[in-house]
Design an enzyme around this catalytic site. Structure first.
Site, PDB file in Angstrom:
ATOM      1  N   TYR A 152      28.904  12.373  22.617  1.00  0.00           N
ATOM      2  CA  TYR A 152      27.446  12.456  22.497  1.00  0.00           C
ATOM      3  C   TYR A 152      26.961  12.794  21.095  1.00  0.00           C
ATOM      4  O   TYR A 152      25.786  13.027  20.874  1.00  0.00           O
ATOM      5  CB  TYR A 152      26.927  13.503  23.491  1.00  0.00           C
ATOM      6  N   LYS A 159      18.841  13.621  18.295  1.00  0.00           N
ATOM      7  CA  LYS A 159      17.839  14.318  19.099  1.00  0.00           C
ATOM      8  C   LYS A 159      17.514  15.675  18.479  1.00  0.00           C
ATOM      9  O   LYS A 159      16.369  16.141  18.537  1.00  0.00           O
ATOM     10  CB  LYS A 159      18.336  14.493  20.538  1.00  0.00           C
TER      11      LYS A 159
END
Length: 273
Positions: A152, A159
């Protein structure tokens, strides 16, 4: 439903399904006009607009790939041409490569940035121009911005950048009467979650669900509820913040209570008397 958002115009990227779709319909049920952005599936977007109208709202579907800066401008041009203003901008669309850091190539990094950070910044720039009476900007984030886990890194790191921009925008846009906030989702039951946990070699989703104190994945409605709160008058004094919607996942840590045995373990809820 109430008419709290009566007359408001909301642009939601990636609104043909999932969180974006649910939010669009919730806002329409409260009288809002929704601009349903989609990339490829016009039929799904048209369905959202039709249901929005059936719920008492209004709206249009606008196809635009937010990875392309020119199409971002075209998306906001459509808002300006049709409505002449904007009240809410929700940056929801996202995409990234799920790979080990050692396997990330330049094009993976470039596309992750182009899909997650750049559309938020460029979209906010365009949104401000249309928010002549103030407004709300909300970005959807994820718990990979706070914690590191397998494959991720590209999405989670970008993000985190989005959440940093939220804070900077909140300070800079306050004089315009614009609040900027984020909603950070944990394991949210959606097509994206199913895809992530279908990656070859990925840990079983059940192993992660055990770590959630509330004992279940979140729903797209949970996320839409948090976003709608940040768009409502109830959050008028909140800006520069990112609300975490994860059932307690990011505050739990090993040793987990569900792994303990007697004489430990959470006892039954005490009662009076």
């Amino acid at each position: 439903m109430t008419a709290e958002h009566q007359g408001k115009v909301a642009l939601i990227t990636g609104a043909s399904r999932g969180i974006g779709r649910t939010l669009a319909l919730d806002l329409a049920s409260q009288g809002a006009t929704v601009v349903v952005n989609y990339r490829t599936n016009a039929a799904l977007a048209d369905e959202v607009v039709a249901e929005a109208k059936a719920r008492g709202g209004d709206g249009i579907a606008v196809g635009a790939d937010v990875e392309n800066p020119e199409e971002i401008v075209r998306l906001f041009d459509a808002v300006a041409d049709t409505y002449g203003r904007l009240d809410f901008f929700i940056n929801n669309a996202a995409a990234a490569a799920f790979k080990r850091i050692l396997d990330l190539k330049t094009h993976h990094l470039d596309r992750s940035y182009a899909m997650n950070v750049r559309p938020f910044v460029l979209g906010a720039q365009e949104a401000v121009k249309l928010m002549d009476k103030g407004g709300r900007i909300v970005a959807v984030s994820s718990y990979g911005s706070l914690r590191g886990f397998a494959t991720y890194a590209a999405l989670g790191s970008y993000k985190a950048a989005v959440e940093s921009f939220i804070r900077y925008m909140a300070v800079e846009f306050a004089d315009y009467g614009i609040n900027v906030n984020g909603v950070n989702g944990g394991l949210i039951d959606s097509d994206s979650l199913e895809y992530f946990y279908s990656i070859p070699g990925m840990a079983a989703m059940e192993s992660v669900l055990k770590a959630i104190p509330l004992g279940r994945p979140g729903t797209v409605q949970d996320m839409a509820n948090a976003i709608e709160f940040l768009l409502s008058d109830k959050s008028a004094y909140i800006t520069g913040q990112t609300i975490v919607v994860d059932g307690g996942l990011t505050v739990a840590a090993p040793p987990y209570w569900h792994d303990t045995t007697e004489p430990l373990g959470v006892p039954p809820r005490p009662t009076r008397g």
